[in-house]
Design an enzyme around this catalytic site. Structure first.
Site, mmCIF file in Angstrom:
data_model
loop_
_atom_site.group_PDB
_atom_site.id
_atom_site.type_symbol
_atom_site.label_atom_id
_atom_site.label_comp_id
_atom_site.label_asym_id
_atom_site.label_seq_id
_atom_site.Cartn_x
_atom_site.Cartn_y
_atom_site.Cartn_z
ATOM 1 C CB CYS A 123 -25.456 -14.618 -1.343
ATOM 2 S SG CYS A 123 -24.559 -16.065 -1.827
ATOM 3 N NE ARG A 147 -16.323 -13.555 2.565
ATOM 4 C CZ ARG A 147 -17.477 -14.214 2.541
ATOM 5 N NH1 ARG A 147 -18.100 -14.408 1.414
ATOM 6 N NH2 ARG A 147 -18.009 -14.670 3.661
#
Ligand code: IMP
Length: 502
Positions: free
Chosen positions: A322, A421
């Protein structure tokens, strides 16, 4: 209820903490004896239980049916990712639900006039991994059975089903209201691997499969995480818009029997759209558990629980793949985020799922002691046999598999759900919030989860708690310094593995 000492610890902190900032405090055996029986049972959402508190991430390099089946058999749950078409996601969810079957209510049946070739093609298209089917006549009445053997030993695929099937007159059958124990006895007595249930009109009302019936009746596999009908539990991720309802409707089937929980999957779980989607799903499917994520503030978790979420997923930026925090600067470090979220949803009796950032086994126990009821893992399970994707062999001979963020450039290119998302509107180059990576091939996920279970159990023994709830409420933390962190890991030695040299 969280102990006053634990509350005082978190209230005293002037910074948000993550796993490497803290360690758990052990308790003296004087106060609490070593627990004999540890119970790792927990919940993924209000009504969906777990036998171990682990879930596999809704990512296209982590969870399709193979991972979800393995996770449920280990006592956890898998969340089938949303980067699939509706049809594909439905197929993956159904494969999990059909993997074991106490009683199949509506077994797939074939018309006796069909050719073997057309049946094999249909099995291939629908990705069915079983080959035993009841056969019906023109009036929808039970006509016989075909099995894997019948199909394997037929050289002429143009034959029709009725040429090779075992006719109804030779098949052991039972009434529609036959209980699973009776089915077991009948199948044992007649040495039959399938037991069709036939109603008064001669139509098929259900089907028992011996391997699954035996497992349930004998209680062989007590660790499996199954629904009330003996089928493996499974969750599906859905995007934050009206498409979520279409997906759920399709995946659940007419009687809403194929999906245990929907997970609204967004990088910004307390966005206006996430709340709207939650409201819409709850309106349309009031009896379906809905988990919403991801958030990292107590207030956000509390508002989602108040709005009807049956579980809240916490983690903005801790994921191994991430880049959300470096790209946008947002995100509360995970231990504080989990603790504050758990406190905020306490009064709604809603479980928290700690999602992302598990690097060492000890982090699992830390996440639970911070208040999580379940832990979602991507990186820890990545590279295992059960993840989608091929094993690649690098020039140096090492075997690797791909593990990528759903907000990585290639994942966003591959699927609209990934773009949603990360809230990508417009047509320009989207901001990536994840990276692509290769991780070593790790063999079966069974061994990985087994180690997670052992580590969590060992940790709970050190702190002398015997349930997840007691761990959440009572276990205390120490904050550690950088020197404490260095001390925590092997140091001043060269680590070698002598395992293979015995
Ligand atoms: P890991 O277990 O540390 O590898 O984290 C897995 C979690 O990271 C997932 O369950 C998601 O919540 C999150 N995640 C997945 N893809 C991305 C991404 O591209 N950017 C940010 N977070 C991601």
């Amino acid at each position: 209820m969280v102990s006053p000492e634990k509350q005082a610890f978190f209230e005293a902190q002037d910074v948000a903490l993550t796993f490497d900032d803290v360690r758990l405090r052990t308790r003296s055996g004087h106060q609490a004896p070593l627990p004999d029986n540890l119970d790792l049972a927990s919940r993924f959402s209000k009504n969906v239980e777990l036998k171990v508190p682990f879930a596999s991430a809704a990512m296209d390099t982590v969870t399709t049916s193979e991972m979800a089946i393995a996770m449920a058999k280990l006592g956890g749950i898998g969340v089938i990712h949303a980067g699939l078409s509706v049809e594909e996601q439905k197929t993956e969810v159904r494969r999990v639900k059909h993997h074991l079957n106490g009683l199949i209510n509506r077994p797939i049946a074939f018309d006796r006039r069909r050719s073997l070739e057309s049946i094999l093609n249909e099995c291939e298209d629908r990705k069915l991994d079983f080959r035993t089917f009841p056969v019906i006549d023109e009036n929808n009445r039970f006509a016989g059975l075909i099995t894997q053997n019948d199909l394997d030993f037929s050289e002429d695929l143009q034959l029709s089903v009725m040429d090779i099937m075992t006719p109804a007159s030779e098949v052991t059958t039972a009434d529609p209201d036959t209980k699973i124990e009776e089915a077991y006895s009948l199948m044992m007595e007649h040495k039959k691997k399938t037991l069709p249930l036939i109603d008064d009109n001669g139509e098929i009302a259900g089907l028992y499969i011996f391997s699954d019936v035996a497992r349930i009746v004998r209680g062989d596999e007590a660790q499996f995480n199954v629904d009330e009908r003996g089928r493996l539990r499974v969750a599906a991720a859905v995007p934050t818009d009206a498409e979520a309802c279409d997906r759920i409707e399709e995946i659940r089937g007419d009687d809403g029997e194929f999906l245990d929980v929907a997970v609204i999957d967004s990088a910004d779980g307390d966005s206006y759209y996430a709340f709207q989607t939650l409201e819409l799903i709850k309106e349309n499917f009031p009896d379906l558990d809905v988990v919403v994520g991801n958030v990292s503030e107590g207030a956000s978790a509390g508002e989602l629980a108040a709005a009807g979420a049956d579980g809240v997923k916490v983690g903005q930026g801790p994921g191994s793949i991430c880049t959300t925090r470096t790209e946008t600067g947002i995100g509360t470090p995970q231990v504080t985020a989990v603790y504050e979220s758990a406190r905020a949803v306490e009064k709604y009796d809603v479980p928290i799922i700690a999602d992302g950032g598990i690097r060492n086994h000890g982090d699992l126990s830390l996440a639970i002691a911070a208040g999580a009821s379940a832990i979602m893992m991507g990186g820890m399970l990545s590279g295992s046999k059960e993840t989608p994707g091929d094993i690649l062999v690098l020039d140096n001979g090492s075997r690797v598999k791909m593990y990528r963020g759903m907000g990585s450039p290639s994942a966003m290119k591959a699927s609209a759900a990934s773009r949603k998302r990360y809230d990508v509107k417009g047509t320009g180059e989207p901001l990536a919030e994840g990276v692509e990576s290769y991780v070593p091939y790790k063999g079966s996920v069974v061994d990985i989860v087994d180690m997670c279970v052992k580590a969590l159990e060992k940790s709970m023994r050190y702190v002398k708690v015997d349930s997840i709830e007691q761990h959440q409420n009572e276990t205390l933390f120490n904050r550690i310094t950088n020197a404490g962190l260095i001390e925590s890991h092997p140091h001043d030695v060269q680590v070698v593995s002598l395992k293979d040299k015995d």
